[in-house]
Motif scaffolding. Sequence first.
Motif, PDB file in Angstrom:
ATOM      1  N   THR A 147       0.585  -1.036  -0.366  1.00 57.66           N
ATOM      2  CA  THR A 147      -0.333  -0.201  -0.501  1.00 57.66           C
ATOM      3  C   THR A 147       1.049   1.075   0.385  1.00 57.66           C
ATOM      4  OG1 THR A 147      -2.513  -1.172   1.285  1.00 57.66           O
ATOM      5  CG2 THR A 147      -1.781   1.274   1.402  1.00 57.66           C
ATOM      6  N   ILE A 148       1.725   1.452   0.727  1.00 55.50           N
ATOM      7  CA  ILE A 148       2.771   2.717   1.034  1.00 55.50           C
ATOM      8  C   ILE A 148       3.526   2.547  -0.132  1.00 55.50           C
ATOM      9  CG2 ILE A 148       4.743   3.013   2.058  1.00 55.50           C
ATOM     10  CD1 ILE A 148       4.116   1.987   4.380  1.00 55.50           C
ATOM     11  N   ILE A 149       4.389   1.436  -0.986  1.00 51.87           N
ATOM     12  CA  ILE A 149       4.532   1.809  -2.400  1.00 51.87           C
ATOM     13  C   ILE A 149       3.793   2.047  -3.291  1.00 51.87           C
ATOM     14  CG2 ILE A 149       6.058   0.612  -4.182  1.00 51.87           C
ATOM     15  CD1 ILE A 149       6.437  -1.338  -1.705  1.00 51.87           C
ATOM     16  N   ASN A 150       3.077   1.311  -3.354  1.00 51.54           N
ATOM     17  CA  ASN A 150       1.405   1.826  -5.104  1.00 51.54           C
ATOM     18  C   ASN A 150       1.343   3.397  -4.806  1.00 51.54           C
ATOM     19  OD1 ASN A 150       2.113  -0.275  -5.734  1.00 51.54           O
ATOM     20  ND2 ASN A 150       0.072  -1.498  -4.636  1.00 51.54           N
ATOM     21  N   PHE A 151       0.990   3.676  -3.004  1.00 49.90           N
ATOM     22  CA  PHE A 151       1.097   5.173  -2.691  1.00 49.90           C
ATOM     23  C   PHE A 151       1.401   6.729  -3.072  1.00 49.90           C
ATOM     24  CE2 PHE A 151       0.488   9.260  -0.257  1.00 49.90           C
ATOM     25  CZ  PHE A 151      -0.770   9.374  -0.174  1.00 49.90           C
ATOM     26  N   LEU A 152       3.023   5.967  -2.829  1.00 55.53           N
ATOM     27  CA  LEU A 152       3.614   6.490  -2.889  1.00 55.53           C
ATOM     28  C   LEU A 152       4.284   7.261  -5.037  1.00 55.53           C
ATOM     29  CD1 LEU A 152       6.348   6.401  -0.098  1.00 55.53           C
ATOM     30  CD2 LEU A 152       5.519   8.066  -0.552  1.00 55.53           C
ATOM     31  N   SER A 153       4.453   5.679  -5.247  1.00 59.92           N
ATOM     32  CA  SER A 153       5.095   5.736  -6.949  1.00 59.92           C
ATOM     33  C   SER A 153       3.491   6.800  -7.711  1.00 59.92           C
ATOM     34  CB  SER A 153       4.877   4.257  -7.029  1.00 59.92           C
ATOM     35  OG  SER A 153       3.586   3.897  -6.969  1.00 59.92           O
ATOM     36  N   LEU A 154       2.563   6.238  -7.150  1.00 61.10           N
ATOM     37  CA  LEU A 154       1.433   7.099  -7.745  1.00 61.10           C
ATOM     38  C   LEU A 154       1.515   9.148  -7.793  1.00 61.10           C
ATOM     39  CD1 LEU A 154      -0.848   6.154  -9.208  1.00 61.10           C
ATOM     40  CD2 LEU A 154      -1.916   6.169  -7.668  1.00 61.10           C
ATOM     41  N   PHE A 155       2.014   8.983  -6.849  1.00 63.32           N
ATOM     42  CA  PHE A 155       1.849  10.435  -5.774  1.00 63.32           C
ATOM     43  C   PHE A 155       2.605  11.507  -6.681  1.00 63.32           C
ATOM     44  CE2 PHE A 155       3.360  13.571  -3.965  1.00 63.32           C
ATOM     45  CZ  PHE A 155       2.420  15.168  -3.358  1.00 63.32           C
ATOM     46  N   ILE A 156       3.965  10.802  -7.145  1.00 63.04           N
ATOM     47  CA  ILE A 156       4.914  11.072  -7.731  1.00 63.04           C
ATOM     48  C   ILE A 156       4.294  11.216  -9.207  1.00 63.04           C
ATOM     49  CG2 ILE A 156       7.212  11.060  -8.589  1.00 63.04           C
ATOM     50  CD1 ILE A 156       7.946   9.375  -5.539  1.00 63.04           C
ATOM     51  N   SER A 157       4.532  10.079 -10.011  1.00 71.59           N
ATOM     52  CA  SER A 157       3.529  10.098 -11.341  1.00 71.59           C
ATOM     53  C   SER A 157       2.561  10.861 -11.414  1.00 71.59           C
ATOM     54  CB  SER A 157       3.553   8.545 -11.773  1.00 71.59           C
ATOM     55  OG  SER A 157       2.135   8.095 -10.758  1.00 71.59           O
ATOM     56  N   GLY A 158       1.726  11.450 -10.686  1.00 75.49           N
ATOM     57  CA  GLY A 158       0.668  11.833 -11.172  1.00 75.49           C
ATOM     58  C   GLY A 158       1.253  13.758 -11.009  1.00 75.49           C
ATOM     59  N   LEU A 159       2.753  13.633 -10.217  1.00 72.46           N
ATOM     60  CA  LEU A 159       2.951  15.197  -9.977  1.00 72.46           C
ATOM     61  C   LEU A 159       3.706  15.625 -11.077  1.00 72.46           C
ATOM     62  CD1 LEU A 159       4.678  16.145  -6.631  1.00 72.46           C
ATOM     63  CD2 LEU A 159       2.228  16.972  -7.414  1.00 72.46           C
ATOM     64  N   THR A 160       4.421  14.797 -11.427  1.00 70.57           N
ATOM     65  CA  THR A 160       5.639  14.225 -12.953  1.00 70.57           C
ATOM     66  C   THR A 160       4.315  14.806 -13.956  1.00 70.57           C
ATOM     67  OG1 THR A 160       6.865  12.897 -12.309  1.00 70.57           O
ATOM     68  CG2 THR A 160       6.792  13.467 -14.487  1.00 70.57           C
ATOM     69  N   ALA A 161       2.816  13.873 -14.134  1.00 76.42           N
ATOM     70  CA  ALA A 161       1.847  14.559 -15.292  1.00 76.42           C
ATOM     71  C   ALA A 161       1.741  15.416 -15.649  1.00 76.42           C
ATOM     72  CB  ALA A 161       0.843  13.282 -15.148  1.00 76.42           C
ATOM     73  N   LEU A 162       1.274  16.199 -14.450  1.00 73.97           N
ATOM     74  CA  LEU A 162       0.885  17.510 -14.023  1.00 73.97           C
ATOM     75  C   LEU A 162       1.498  18.251 -14.570  1.00 73.97           C
ATOM     76  CD1 LEU A 162      -1.234  17.668 -10.478  1.00 73.97           C
ATOM     77  CD2 LEU A 162      -1.973  17.438 -13.205  1.00 73.97           C
ATOM     78  N   TYR A 163       2.821  18.631 -14.285  1.00 74.72           N
ATOM     79  CA  TYR A 163       4.630  19.253 -14.929  1.00 74.72           C
ATOM     80  C   TYR A 163       4.176  19.235 -16.503  1.00 74.72           C
ATOM     81  CZ  TYR A 163       9.348  20.547 -16.105  1.00 74.72           C
ATOM     82  OH  TYR A 163      10.047  21.689 -16.679  1.00 74.72           O
ATOM     83  N   HIS A 164       4.069  18.224 -16.760  1.00 76.20           N
ATOM     84  CA  HIS A 164       4.752  18.270 -18.283  1.00 76.20           C
ATOM     85  C   HIS A 164       3.227  18.536 -18.851  1.00 76.20           C
ATOM     86  CE1 HIS A 164       7.499  15.054 -17.530  1.00 76.20           C
ATOM     87  NE2 HIS A 164       8.058  15.729 -18.348  1.00 76.20           N
ATOM     88  N   ALA A 165       2.126  18.196 -18.357  1.00 71.97           N
ATOM     89  CA  ALA A 165       0.799  18.467 -19.325  1.00 71.97           C
ATOM     90  C   ALA A 165       0.437  19.760 -19.051  1.00 71.97           C
ATOM     91  CB  ALA A 165      -0.606  18.104 -18.341  1.00 71.97           C
TER      92      ALA A 165
END
Length: 470
Positions: A147-165
């Motif tokens: 749960t911790i791993i999935n949460f952190l990785s998704l949070f990081i990927s979300g910020l990355t996507a928003l920056y590029h969008a």
Amino acid sequence: MIEDLEKTTRNAIIWNALDKVSNQVISIVIGIILARILNSSDYGLIGMLAIFVAIANSCIDSGFSSALVRKQNPTEADYNTVFYCNLLISFIIYILLFLGAPNIASFFDQPILIPLSRSLFCIFLINALGLIQTAYLVKEIQFRKVTIINFLSLFISGLTALYHALHNYGAWALVAQMLSQSVSKTILLWIIGKWHPKAIFSIKSFRELFAFGSNILLANILNSIFLNIYSAFIGRLYGKTSLGFYTQAAKWADMGISTLYGTIQNATYTVFSAIQNEKERLVKAYRDTMKLTAFITFPSLLCFILISKPFVLIFLSEKWTESIIYLQLLCAAGIFTVFTTINGNYIKISGHSHLVLRLEVIKIGLIFIAIFLTWHMGMLHMVISLVIVRIIVYILSIIIIGEKVDYPWYTQLKDIFPYLSVGVILFLTSLSFTIFISNIYFLGIIQIGFFFTSYYSIFRYMDRHYLLFN
């Protein structure tokens, strides 16, 4: 003790639920923002690659993870053998797809797919490095760490996507999202997970695990084709813009569907594997799981169908209006997908992996028949045919279970019927509110409140055992 099994199962389901819910909260927020920034063609381009990503991921896993989790006492040789096999397979697949990128782009008549696909397909190499770490944590029922791993990785990927969008990268923002999630998840698995590879490889382990996993491999490949073939046909026949509307709808429908069956499936597969040789105990535990699945699935997806229009118009904006009907249909299809997936899980646990493969072959045959009969009618008819196929596949799955294990089809229908009947009645009642309420904000709130309050109250009044494991 049954009580110990139920406690373990509930704890596993709770952590899986926390994992899914927390991840979905982030996915919803990020997904809404991205949908308002990006356009249909951006999602359509990624949708064209979905089938290749799904099939490749199935090949890389090769059914070994399921075999490892199912095995009573996997050895260090087992884990390491699978790790190196997955790594080799992922490298071969990436090279093949890298070389085939021009053909993919030519098939869809989208030259941009060459650099997009070659970049996106890097996730196969990255994911292969973390597959066994995940299987190890699941085998040890360490769902808190997952749960911790999935949460952190998704949070990081979300910020990355928003920056590029926000910086006008278009479809590349979605590629960046998937790549960053794979990288961050793999790094966290190596840091938090207890397992690390050693220089061990066993031919004996390979043969033993592949004997079971080979059927799962073929079944997973066929299931990936089954779930993604529509994206390929829609992209080829109707173009990236139309596919974008379908992809957007599929994303939100799958978000709910995968949360439902993923939460229960991941937890129960591990726990039930431990009692696979205790037939009566396994059947009772699985019947309880089906009831819990029905109790959660019917209100969740029926209610989502109800509020699909307010959800899209309010959160995604009117530019996604065309996605509404597809979202509703895919949610309806998802109800049957959830139960079919759980049934397939049960068949695997019972040791009949060949039956899972047989069911997948039938599914592929049905889907190609449906596409052949409806492609010339238009995109809407194609999606309707998908719903019909998933209903048929569910019926076949309960027939197969009834023939091979001690859980007849009529018993399963009896187990889920109370939840289905109450859900449908409340759905129709809530649907009638559209006659009197025109404000979509107020309509959505009233429908959700009425549906879930009434649903829970009815079962609590009828009999408390409907809300819990027996």
